[in-house]
Design a protein around this motif. Structure first.
Motif, PDB file in Angstrom:
ATOM      1  N   GLU A  70      12.861  -0.751  26.406  1.00 48.57           N
ATOM      2  CA  GLU A  70      12.248   0.255  26.811  1.00 48.57           C
ATOM      3  C   GLU A  70      10.842   0.154  27.391  1.00 48.57           C
ATOM      4  OE1 GLU A  70      13.797   2.797  24.492  1.00 48.57           O
ATOM      5  OE2 GLU A  70      13.710   4.021  26.273  1.00 48.57           O
TER       6      GLU A  70
ATOM      7  N   ILE B  49      16.059  15.918  23.080  1.00 45.98           N
ATOM      8  CA  ILE B  49      15.382  15.453  22.121  1.00 45.98           C
ATOM      9  C   ILE B  49      15.023  16.427  20.819  1.00 45.98           C
ATOM     10  CG2 ILE B  49      13.033  14.295  21.543  1.00 45.98           C
ATOM     11  CD1 ILE B  49      12.684  13.783  24.408  1.00 45.98           C
ATOM     12  N   ILE B  53      16.387  15.506  17.145  1.00 46.41           N
ATOM     13  CA  ILE B  53      15.290  15.495  15.838  1.00 46.41           C
ATOM     14  C   ILE B  53      15.850  16.434  14.796  1.00 46.41           C
ATOM     15  CG2 ILE B  53      12.876  15.980  15.173  1.00 46.41           C
ATOM     16  CD1 ILE B  53      13.017  13.629  16.511  1.00 46.41           C
ATOM     17  N   HIS B  89      14.329   9.883  14.838  1.00 45.14           N
ATOM     18  CA  HIS B  89      12.857   9.664  15.338  1.00 45.14           C
ATOM     19  C   HIS B  89      12.590   8.618  16.121  1.00 45.14           C
ATOM     20  CE1 HIS B  89      11.732  12.099  11.448  1.00 45.14           C
ATOM     21  NE2 HIS B  89      12.478  12.667  12.087  1.00 45.14           N
ATOM     22  N   VAL B  90      13.159   7.281  15.710  1.00 42.80           N
ATOM     23  CA  VAL B  90      12.983   6.020  16.373  1.00 42.80           C
ATOM     24  C   VAL B  90      13.680   6.223  17.817  1.00 42.80           C
ATOM     25  CG1 VAL B  90      13.394   3.606  16.723  1.00 42.80           C
ATOM     26  CG2 VAL B  90      12.923   4.708  14.745  1.00 42.80           C
ATOM     27  N   LEU B  91      14.698   6.702  17.825  1.00 44.16           N
ATOM     28  CA  LEU B  91      15.372   6.943  19.224  1.00 44.16           C
ATOM     29  C   LEU B  91      14.820   7.649  20.091  1.00 44.16           C
ATOM     30  CD1 LEU B  91      19.118   7.153  17.974  1.00 44.16           C
ATOM     31  CD2 LEU B  91      17.859   5.247  18.747  1.00 44.16           C
ATOM     32  N   MET B  92      14.333   9.057  19.719  1.00 42.49           N
ATOM     33  CA  MET B  92      13.715  10.053  20.371  1.00 42.49           C
ATOM     34  C   MET B  92      12.164   9.572  20.737  1.00 42.49           C
ATOM     35  SD  MET B  92      15.917  11.886  21.303  1.00 42.49           S
ATOM     36  CE  MET B  92      17.194  10.553  21.109  1.00 42.49           C
ATOM     37  N   LEU B  93      11.585   8.757  19.910  1.00 39.32           N
ATOM     38  CA  LEU B  93      10.360   8.283  20.345  1.00 39.32           C
ATOM     39  C   LEU B  93      10.197   7.379  21.380  1.00 39.32           C
ATOM     40  CD1 LEU B  93       8.042   7.142  17.572  1.00 39.32           C
ATOM     41  CD2 LEU B  93       7.805   6.170  19.668  1.00 39.32           C
ATOM     42  N   THR B  94      11.058   6.621  21.587  1.00 43.49           N
ATOM     43  CA  THR B  94      11.321   5.781  22.795  1.00 43.49           C
ATOM     44  C   THR B  94      11.701   6.606  23.979  1.00 43.49           C
ATOM     45  OG1 THR B  94      13.273   5.419  22.098  1.00 43.49           O
ATOM     46  CG2 THR B  94      11.529   3.557  21.806  1.00 43.49           C
ATOM     47  N   ALA B  95      12.500   7.669  23.728  1.00 47.68           N
ATOM     48  CA  ALA B  95      13.049   8.620  24.765  1.00 47.68           C
ATOM     49  C   ALA B  95      11.862   9.220  25.357  1.00 47.68           C
ATOM     50  CB  ALA B  95      14.204   9.579  24.312  1.00 47.68           C
ATOM     51  N   ILE B  96      10.813   9.932  24.747  1.00 42.05           N
ATOM     52  CA  ILE B  96       9.754  10.513  25.251  1.00 42.05           C
ATOM     53  C   ILE B  96       8.970   9.725  26.217  1.00 42.05           C
ATOM     54  CG2 ILE B  96       7.451  11.892  24.535  1.00 42.05           C
ATOM     55  CD1 ILE B  96       8.904  12.568  22.076  1.00 42.05           C
TER      56      ILE B  96
ATOM     57  N   VAL C  52       7.127  11.434  16.063  1.00 41.23           N
ATOM     58  CA  VAL C  52       7.655  11.901  17.421  1.00 41.23           C
ATOM     59  C   VAL C  52       6.620  12.909  17.860  1.00 41.23           C
ATOM     60  CG1 VAL C  52       9.503  13.184  18.446  1.00 41.23           C
ATOM     61  CG2 VAL C  52       9.987  11.236  16.590  1.00 41.23           C
TER      62      VAL C  52
END
Lengths: 276, 144, 81
Positions: A70, B49, B53, B89-96, C52
């Motif tokens: 990332e 996202i 979540i 949360h982890v997956l989407m945090l990096t996606a943001i 998030v």
């Protein structure tokens, strides 16, 4: 096009809504998403890594590869932005604006005129005229140090509270952007140059990957921080916590430099002379 | 009516996520302004996202930070029902963060297109490109 | 989690999303998009995804808006549709 698009999207929406009716209700504790893998993370992250914030533990330890690539993705985005926009050619038929510091008189110098760039009595201002705003500048001078300290706190305290490398890095970058908005882009570049940004980007990724390679050198798996226990002089569980901190610092550096670089290139269309 | 109360009402937020996703797709495909297309892309990303979540939420659970932990080594049992699922949360945090990287690249491309064509409307850009190819074809046939 | 507040914010999110796509002034669209991001951040805070929400507050409502506004400055402010 417009009507066809609407028909297409309504058909697609009906299909998706039909599929949604099979879903578990919102907040169902026994839904498939929260009954297979996640109980392991919830139950073991504290005993495995000594990090109370599970999101940080999963982000930087269990899914370390994911976060490393990332970071490389956003590093690549900064490089692509430079390749697309950065130009060293001065624009044709442009004038420059200067302000005489003592009297406040604004000068407009056409192309070919003698420019007082090296004089102490003149300061260059953006060609979109910006008033000399004392309130904004003083407020920003006072606020920016606190923002930066908060960003460092967010990076360092990500183990125990929401936060971490990504958030702290973005806030640190936002403080630089705030400085560039309330003063001008040239002064910001004088403090934090383009080469420095590129160096910080690469250094952040290097810290992350270097930690992984160091773990390999200590005869363990890539990014298995418990191998660093001998270096830190702690037990393997605490070493994983410290390893997460090192990695977060690398992520924070890379994200900060990337955000600043994206702003420099977008706000000046690649010329790095006049900003927002 | 009964179907509405049993099936649709608990899943109303899913329907709004679908609406947001289609709104983003609409912006990307139908709008002809490139900046609007970029905003549509971001709305599409945030809708997905949002969906991820919402799968993490649990009724009666708290945020995924373990409270009242003593120093590590105290093997206090952590019950999985008490905490929200941290994995989405982890997956989407990096996606943001990747979303802002793609936003930067997309805006750089928009600025480059504006420098080349001095417009960011898609149909005008296509018109200019078509005109250029017509002129080039005419020149070629003239030389032949 | 408070469901009624969540639904109200979701409707507001949909409203701001439509506004950001419908407005003809691109600077206005950028600001509406920033408001959209901030409402999403509130939504995630309600759902309990604090990390998030924090990321979205700093990235979506902070940096993204600045990037879009600076791109609007370097291109044009008018939009045909």
């Amino acid at each position: 096009m417009k009507r066809g698009g609407l028909v297409l999207f309504s058909i697609m929406g009906l299909l998706l809504a039909w599929g949604v009716l099979e879903f578990p209700g919102l907040g169902d504790p026994s839904s498939p998403a929260s009954s297979h893998l996640s109980p392991y993370y919830i139950q073991h992250s504290l005993t495995d890594t000594a990090v109370p914030n599970m999101v940080t533990a999963v982000l930087a330890d269990y899914r370390g590869y994911d976060t490393m690539f990332e970071t490389i993705v956003i590093f690549t985005a900064a490089i692509v932005c430079i390749f697309l926009l950065r130009t060293f050619k001065p624009p044709a038929s442009r004038y420059r604006m200067y302000r005489h510091m003592a009297t406040g008189i604004t000068l407009r110098i056409e192309k070919g005129g003698k420019t007082p760039d090296d004089s102490e009595h003149f300061e260059r201002i953006d060609s979109v005229w910006v008033p000399h705003d004392l309130v904004i500048r003083t407020t920003c001078r006072m606020v920016i140090p606190f923002i930066q300290v908060f960003a460092l706190y967010v990076i360092a305290h990500g183990h125990h509270s929401p936060g971490g490398g990504f958030q702290g890095g973005v806030i640190l970058g936002a403080s630089v952007v705030l400085f560039a908005v309330c003063f001008d882009l040239r002064r910001t570049i004088r403090y934090l140059g383009e080469k420095m940004c590129a160096l910080l980007c690469a250094l952040g990724v290097l810290i992350y990957a270097g930690t992984g390679i160091l773990c390999m050198g200590l005869q363990s798996n890539f990014l298995d921080y418990s191998a660093l226990a001998g270096l830190f002089g702690t037990d393997p569980v605490m070493a994983r916590s410290h390893g997460i901190l090192i990695v977060e610092i690398g992520v924070g550096m890379a994200v900060m430099a990337v955000m600043v670089m994206l702003y420099y290139n977008l706000a000046s269309a690649g010329r790095h002379d006049e900003g927002l | 009516m009964e179907i509405f109360q049993i099936w649709v009402l608990p899943r109303l937020n899913y329907l709004i996520y679908i609406f947001l996703m289609l709104l983003g797709l609409y912006g990307m495909l139908v709008k002809r302004n490139y900046m609007k297309k970029v905003i549509g892309l971001n709305i599409l990303q945030t809708a997905i996202i949002l969906f991820f979540i919402s799968t993490a939420a649990k009724i009666g659970a708290t945020i995924p930070i373990i409270a009242n932990h003593e120093h590590h080594g105290s093997h206090a049992a952590v019950n999985a029902v008490q905490y929200i699922n941290p994995l989405p949360h982890v997956l989407m945090l990096t996606a943001i963060v990747v979303a802002v990287a793609t936003l930067g690249v997309a805006l750089a491309m928009v600025i480059r297109i504006y420098q080349l064509f001095s417009t960011i409307e898609e149909d005008q850009v296509l018109l200019q490109l078509r005109r250029e190819t017509l002129v080039a074809d005419a020149k070629e046939s003239f030389h032949d | 989690m408070i469901w009624s507040i969540e639904l109200i914010i979701l409707f507001l999110v949909a409203l701001f999303g439509m506004g950001a796509l419908a407005v003809k002034d691109l600077l206005g669209a950028a600001i509406l998009f920033g408001a959209y991001s901030f409402l999403l951040c509130l939504l995630w805070a309600i759902m309990g995804a604090v990390d998030v929400a924090f990321t979205e507050a700093s990235v979506g409502a902070g940096i993204s808006t600045v990037l879009i506004v600076s791109a609007v400055l370097r291109t044009t402010r008018r939009s045909e549709d």
